[in-house]
Design a protein around this motif. Structure first.
Motif, PDB file in Angstrom:
ATOM      1  N   GLY A  83      10.336   8.707  -0.900  1.00 54.99           N
ATOM      2  CA  GLY A  83      10.656   7.450  -1.584  1.00 54.99           C
ATOM      3  C   GLY A  83      11.956   6.821  -1.106  1.00 54.99           C
ATOM      4  N   MET A  98       5.300  -4.521  -0.880  1.00 53.01           N
ATOM      5  CA  MET A  98       3.966  -3.981  -0.606  1.00 53.01           C
ATOM      6  C   MET A  98       3.950  -2.489  -0.911  1.00 53.01           C
ATOM      7  SD  MET A  98       2.035  -3.833   3.140  1.00 53.01           S
ATOM      8  CE  MET A  98       3.356  -4.810   3.804  1.00 53.01           C
ATOM      9  N   ASP A  99       3.075  -2.076  -1.846  1.00 51.89           N
ATOM     10  CA  ASP A  99       3.010  -0.653  -2.178  1.00 51.89           C
ATOM     11  C   ASP A  99       1.847   0.031  -1.483  1.00 51.89           C
ATOM     12  OD1 ASP A  99       1.249  -2.185  -3.582  1.00 51.89           O
ATOM     13  OD2 ASP A  99       1.424  -1.070  -5.455  1.00 51.89           O
ATOM     14  N   TYR A 100       0.866  -0.772  -1.073  1.00 48.41           N
ATOM     15  CA  TYR A 100      -0.311  -0.190  -0.426  1.00 48.41           C
ATOM     16  C   TYR A 100      -0.881  -1.231   0.528  1.00 48.41           C
ATOM     17  CZ  TYR A 100      -4.738   2.214   0.270  1.00 48.41           C
ATOM     18  OH  TYR A 100      -5.804   2.856   0.837  1.00 48.41           O
ATOM     19  N   LEU A 125      -5.370   2.706  -7.701  1.00 53.49           N
ATOM     20  CA  LEU A 125      -4.301   1.723  -7.924  1.00 53.49           C
ATOM     21  C   LEU A 125      -4.515   0.953  -9.242  1.00 53.49           C
ATOM     22  CD1 LEU A 125      -4.047   0.291  -4.275  1.00 53.49           C
ATOM     23  CD2 LEU A 125      -2.603   2.054  -5.304  1.00 53.49           C
ATOM     24  N   LYS A 147      -6.125  -1.723  -9.924  1.00 55.87           N
ATOM     25  CA  LYS A 147      -5.966  -3.176  -9.799  1.00 55.87           C
ATOM     26  C   LYS A 147      -7.078  -3.896 -10.571  1.00 55.87           C
ATOM     27  CE  LYS A 147      -2.669  -3.435  -6.510  1.00 55.87           C
ATOM     28  NZ  LYS A 147      -1.378  -4.104  -6.727  1.00 55.87           N
ATOM     29  N   GLN A 207      -0.396   4.022   6.202  1.00 54.03           N
ATOM     30  CA  GLN A 207       0.765   4.750   5.710  1.00 54.03           C
ATOM     31  C   GLN A 207       2.069   4.139   6.244  1.00 54.03           C
ATOM     32  OE1 GLN A 207       1.519   7.318   3.744  1.00 54.03           O
ATOM     33  NE2 GLN A 207       3.638   7.414   4.420  1.00 54.03           N
TER      34      GLN A 207
END
Lengths: 233, 233
Positions: A190, B1-3, B29, B31, B132
């Protein structure tokens, strides 16, 4: 040299292989008394030795030659946060050993996820990588250390904290090219907190990056070692 | 952006996630319709899109913004011999994707050991590493090629063959710093034959090394990508 035996006690005059190495010597390499083998003490020397006895239960040898190498400059310390998956950390130890790291310090940061660091297992992996890469230097693997404790270590070394916003390799390679010891600090999955980065800068650490791409923790450790070793003298 | 979602058909106007991505979007997620997601086509663009419907059996979206990036310079091609253990080759694909490689070519050399290259599996690993590392460029993975066929490829690129006796990074980084495409050729576990090295030099390849340490095939591929990307513009 087709195979490198590891025998740390050579420094203290040992003349027998460990049980594991003796089995490999006799059963896999099929060596016989009178044949030559190459060993390392992991402390900078290669030894040529003649086997006096060769059985799976014990291999005695007599050293006939020793070559000692200067410690590579810069000496590279990788202070890196543990990661969630132990196999990724183990892989990192293997690759950084191959690439030339001298010391590993697991560093516990604010966002470090709980993980099970087995120093003994990491040492075994490091020895195996040492033998595979025919290096005479076994990296030291230290006990885990808190991030803030690390900030007080190595006051006379080049100390670099890795973050995307840091200076690029083309610049930090120049800044550190006279250093005899370089310390890289690599954060958890993180990332470091802003406060950690501030405290590191305040403690005199230089913020650097490892190129334009976002790297996983374990990949960053290998990249730092690779770049620093590639540009060593 | 997390994914980062991967949807190669975005280039042709696709507006639904793949089944696998839809399940991840809704189940992991969590969503819901109306929320924003980020996608890439793997061809240099990121897209911001709003979910129109969100169920595990199908996620439709509408693109509301697109950012296109310039292809990184140099473009890096890794032409590397397969290795005996498929997992080490797969690991290499993951790490080289993270580090910024643009193309992989498995190269069959004299001493390449028989191995089972599953291009489909390598592509999956590469996509996962792309997501990733939040990169908009998916590397191309080509079908295996014979060493001598490779020697005729890329006549206008910087072509480097990796061998311990080659010039060190500090030198070849300077020699290649204006190249827009760099090709590294990395040999099998038993190394290139002398004849292969001679033929490569004759074909105009530059002999280079990746630092002072002996590296495994897969580690060398990652080191080459790391060094070339770290010193890119």
């Amino acid at each position: 040299m087709d195979y490198l035996f590891y025998q740390p006690e050579l420094l203290h005059g040992a003349d027998t292989l460990s049980t594991e190495e003796a089995i490999h010597c006799v059963k896999v390499l099929r060596k016989k008394a009178g044949e030559l083998i190459t060993l390392t003490d992991g402390a900078g020397s290669f030894y040529t030795a003649r086997l006096i006895s060769a059985s799976p239960s014990g291999c005695r040898f007599k050293v006939i030659d020793q070559t000692t190498f200067q410690k590579p400059k810069p000496d590279i310390t990788i202070a890196v946060s543990p990661v969630k998956h132990a196999d990724r950390f183990e892989w990192m130890i293997e690759k950084c050993t191959e690439a030339g790291a001298g010391t590993f310090i697991p560093v516990l940061c604010t966002r470090t996820q709980k993980s099970n660091i087995r120093i003994d297992r990491l040492k075994k992996i490091s020895i195996s990588a040492l033998k595979q890469s025919l290096r005479p230097w076994l990296p030291e693997i230290r006990e885990p250390m808190q991030f803030d404790e690390l900030l007080n270590q190595f006051p006379n070394s080049a100390r670099l904290i890795c973050t995307a916003e840091g200076m690029p390799p083309i610049q930090w390679i120049k800044e550190t090219n006279t250093a005899t010891h370089v310390v890289f600090v690599i954060g958890p999955e993180g990332d470091f907190t802003i406060e950690e980065l501030q405290r590191a800068r305040h403690a005199g650490f230089l913020s650097v990056n490892l190129g334009p791409n976002r790297l996983r923790t374990e990949t960053a450790a290998v990249a730092a070692t690779t770049i620093a070793a590639a540009f060593s003298a």
